[in-house]
Design a protein around this motif. Structure first.
Motif, PDB file in Angstrom:
ATOM      1  N   GLY A   1      16.103 -23.157   0.045  1.00  0.00           N
ATOM      2  CA  GLY A   1      17.102 -22.432  -0.735  1.00  0.00           C
ATOM      3  C   GLY A   1      16.527 -21.432  -1.713  1.00  0.00           C
ATOM      4  O   GLY A   1      17.267 -20.794  -2.460  1.00  0.00           O
ATOM      5  N   VAL A   2      15.212 -21.292  -1.746  1.00  0.00           N
ATOM      6  CA  VAL A   2      14.559 -20.322  -2.632  1.00  0.00           C
ATOM      7  C   VAL A   2      13.993 -19.189  -1.783  1.00  0.00           C
ATOM      8  O   VAL A   2      13.376 -19.427  -0.752  1.00  0.00           O
ATOM      9  N   THR A   3      14.230 -17.974  -2.229  1.00  0.00           N
ATOM     10  CA  THR A   3      13.675 -16.806  -1.541  1.00  0.00           C
ATOM     11  C   THR A   3      12.790 -16.041  -2.511  1.00  0.00           C
ATOM     12  O   THR A   3      13.151 -15.841  -3.672  1.00  0.00           O
ATOM     13  N   VAL A   4      11.634 -15.630  -2.016  1.00  0.00           N
ATOM     14  CA  VAL A   4      10.717 -14.792  -2.791  1.00  0.00           C
ATOM     15  C   VAL A   4      10.623 -13.440  -2.101  1.00  0.00           C
ATOM     16  O   VAL A   4      10.364 -13.369  -0.901  1.00  0.00           O
ATOM     17  N   SER A   5      10.861 -12.396  -2.871  1.00  0.00           N
ATOM     18  CA  SER A   5      10.706 -11.021  -2.383  1.00  0.00           C
ATOM     19  C   SER A   5       9.458 -10.436  -3.019  1.00  0.00           C
ATOM     20  O   SER A   5       9.237 -10.598  -4.221  1.00  0.00           O
ATOM     21  N   ALA A   6       8.665  -9.760  -2.201  1.00  0.00           N
ATOM     22  CA  ALA A   6       7.408  -9.186  -2.700  1.00  0.00           C
ATOM     23  C   ALA A   6       7.324  -7.715  -2.315  1.00  0.00           C
ATOM     24  O   ALA A   6       7.759  -7.318  -1.236  1.00  0.00           O
ATOM     25  N   THR A   7       6.749  -6.929  -3.225  1.00  0.00           N
ATOM     26  CA  THR A   7       6.518  -5.506  -2.988  1.00  0.00           C
ATOM     27  C   THR A   7       5.059  -5.210  -3.307  1.00  0.00           C
ATOM     28  O   THR A   7       4.582  -5.516  -4.399  1.00  0.00           O
ATOM     29  N   ALA A   8       4.370  -4.606  -2.329  1.00  0.00           N
ATOM     30  CA  ALA A   8       2.951  -4.272  -2.499  1.00  0.00           C
ATOM     31  C   ALA A   8       2.785  -2.768  -2.527  1.00  0.00           C
ATOM     32  O   ALA A   8       3.429  -2.043  -1.761  1.00  0.00           O
ATOM     33  N   LYS A   9       1.925  -2.298  -3.429  1.00  0.00           N
ATOM     34  CA  LYS A   9       1.560  -0.883  -3.439  1.00  0.00           C
ATOM     35  C   LYS A   9       0.142  -0.763  -3.985  1.00  0.00           C
ATOM     36  O   LYS A   9      -0.330  -1.608  -4.748  1.00  0.00           O
ATOM     37  N   VAL A  10      -0.527   0.308  -3.566  1.00  0.00           N
ATOM     38  CA  VAL A  10      -1.902   0.534  -4.018  1.00  0.00           C
ATOM     39  C   VAL A  10      -1.862   1.032  -5.462  1.00  0.00           C
ATOM     40  O   VAL A  10      -1.147   1.984  -5.782  1.00  0.00           O
TER      41      VAL A  10
ATOM     42  N   THR B   1     -12.606   6.860  -9.267  1.00  0.00           N
ATOM     43  CA  THR B   1     -11.411   6.025  -9.214  1.00  0.00           C
ATOM     44  C   THR B   1     -10.189   6.923  -9.221  1.00  0.00           C
ATOM     45  O   THR B   1     -10.016   7.734 -10.139  1.00  0.00           O
ATOM     46  N   CYS B   2      -9.357   6.785  -8.200  1.00  0.00           N
ATOM     47  CA  CYS B   2      -8.147   7.603  -8.065  1.00  0.00           C
ATOM     48  C   CYS B   2      -6.924   6.702  -8.130  1.00  0.00           C
ATOM     49  O   CYS B   2      -6.889   5.666  -7.472  1.00  0.00           O
ATOM     50  N   THR B   3      -5.939   7.117  -8.926  1.00  0.00           N
ATOM     51  CA  THR B   3      -4.712   6.337  -9.076  1.00  0.00           C
ATOM     52  C   THR B   3      -3.547   6.970  -8.311  1.00  0.00           C
ATOM     53  O   THR B   3      -2.400   6.607  -8.515  1.00  0.00           O
ATOM     54  N   THR B   4      -3.866   7.914  -7.457  1.00  0.00           N
ATOM     55  CA  THR B   4      -2.890   8.527  -6.549  1.00  0.00           C
ATOM     56  C   THR B   4      -3.478   8.440  -5.144  1.00  0.00           C
ATOM     57  O   THR B   4      -4.668   8.152  -4.990  1.00  0.00           O
ATOM     58  N   PRO B   5      -2.684   8.747  -4.112  1.00  0.00           N
ATOM     59  CA  PRO B   5      -3.261   8.751  -2.764  1.00  0.00           C
ATOM     60  C   PRO B   5      -4.193   9.936  -2.528  1.00  0.00           C
ATOM     61  O   PRO B   5      -4.886   9.986  -1.520  1.00  0.00           O
ATOM     62  N   GLY B   6      -4.254  10.892  -3.460  1.00  0.00           N
ATOM     63  CA  GLY B   6      -5.106  12.063  -3.299  1.00  0.00           C
ATOM     64  C   GLY B   6      -4.349  13.204  -2.638  1.00  0.00           C
ATOM     65  O   GLY B   6      -3.245  13.038  -2.146  1.00  0.00           O
ATOM     66  N   THR B   7      -4.967  14.368  -2.649  1.00  0.00           N
ATOM     67  CA  THR B   7      -4.372  15.577  -2.085  1.00  0.00           C
ATOM     68  C   THR B   7      -5.179  16.022  -0.882  1.00  0.00           C
ATOM     69  O   THR B   7      -6.377  16.288  -1.019  1.00  0.00           O
ATOM     70  N   PRO B   8      -4.562  16.109   0.293  1.00  0.00           N
ATOM     71  CA  PRO B   8      -5.287  16.613   1.462  1.00  0.00           C
ATOM     72  C   PRO B   8      -5.723  18.065   1.230  1.00  0.00           C
ATOM     73  O   PRO B   8      -4.966  18.866   0.681  1.00  0.00           O
ATOM     74  N   TYR B   9      -6.933  18.377   1.655  1.00  0.00           N
ATOM     75  CA  TYR B   9      -7.461  19.731   1.483  1.00  0.00           C
ATOM     76  C   TYR B   9      -6.779  20.695   2.446  1.00  0.00           C
ATOM     77  O   TYR B   9      -6.506  20.359   3.589  1.00  0.00           O
ATOM     78  N   ARG B  10      -6.512  21.903   1.946  1.00  0.00           N
ATOM     79  CA  ARG B  10      -6.010  22.993   2.787  1.00  0.00           C
ATOM     80  C   ARG B  10      -6.856  24.227   2.488  1.00  0.00           C
ATOM     81  O   ARG B  10      -7.309  24.427   1.355  1.00  0.00           O
ATOM     82  N   ALA B  11      -7.040  25.057   3.500  1.00  0.00           N
ATOM     83  CA  ALA B  11      -7.919  26.221   3.390  1.00  0.00           C
ATOM     84  C   ALA B  11      -7.555  27.117   2.209  1.00  0.00           C
ATOM     85  O   ALA B  11      -8.437  27.688   1.564  1.00  0.00           O
ATOM     86  N   GLU B  12      -6.265  27.244   1.898  1.00  0.00           N
ATOM     87  CA  GLU B  12      -5.878  28.135   0.795  1.00  0.00           C
ATOM     88  C   GLU B  12      -6.356  27.647  -0.579  1.00  0.00           C
ATOM     89  O   GLU B  12      -6.350  28.392  -1.542  1.00  0.00           O
ATOM     90  N   TYR B  13      -6.823  26.390  -0.663  1.00  0.00           N
ATOM     91  CA  TYR B  13      -7.361  25.900  -1.930  1.00  0.00           C
ATOM     92  C   TYR B  13      -8.741  26.484  -2.228  1.00  0.00           C
ATOM     93  O   TYR B  13      -9.192  26.472  -3.367  1.00  0.00           O
ATOM     94  N   GLY B  14      -9.418  26.967  -1.183  1.00  0.00           N
ATOM     95  CA  GLY B  14     -10.730  27.584  -1.371  1.00  0.00           C
ATOM     96  C   GLY B  14     -11.703  26.666  -2.087  1.00  0.00           C
ATOM     97  O   GLY B  14     -11.920  25.533  -1.675  1.00  0.00           O
TER      98      GLY B  14
END
Length: 155
Positions: free
Chosen positions: A55-64, A78-91
């Protein structure tokens, strides 16, 4: 126990590494290196699951919560975001949220490559229908090898 069962239902993968230079390509000493991971429930979150018993339910949420990059040259980032993919226009602009610059070519290492590891820390928050709650932590790691060369300029 139910929180662990909910966690066990989740597929939490290590970072799906994106990096410039790409493995198999060549980067240049002093130029910005961008690091990122694929954004999805299994590689960055959020990922959810639940488990029930008596009769007990546990809900869990995982994130990096963070990814620690060991760059192979003694530096860690150490990065606290997923990061930014590089694109050629960033030079030559540095990554806005997850980057590095090598100061020496990878030829200075025994293998001739920098062995880069990315370790993600997953934070799992859980809540039971009884009002109890808590937090669990898991880590996952992946790695790539990259080549960084030195460019000689002749006058």
């Amino acid at each position: 126990m139910l929180a662990q069962q909910a966690l066990d239902k989740m597929l939490l993968r290590p970072p799906a590494i994106g990096i410039t230079p790409k493995p198999g390509g060549k980067g240049v000493v002093g130029l910005p290196v961008y690091m990122w991971t694929e954004r999805g429930p299994e590689t960055y979150g959020p990922n959810t699951a639940s488990a029930s018993a008596g009769g007990v339910t546990v809900s869990a949420t995982a994130k990096v919560s963070r990814i620690v990059w060991n760059m192979g040259d003694g530096a860690t980032v150490t990065c606290t975001t997923p990061g930014t993919p590089y694109r050629a226009e960033y030079g030559k602009k540095p990554s806005p949220d997850c980057g590095h610059r090598y100061s020496a070519p990878s030829s200075t290492t025994p293998t001739g490559k920098y062995h880069v590891t990315a370790t993600s820390t997953w934070t799992i928050d859980w809540q039971a229908t009884t009002g109890q709650s808590g937090q669990l932590t898991e880590t996952r790691q992946s790695a790539v090898d990259i080549t960084v060369v030195e460019v000689q300029v002749l006058n």
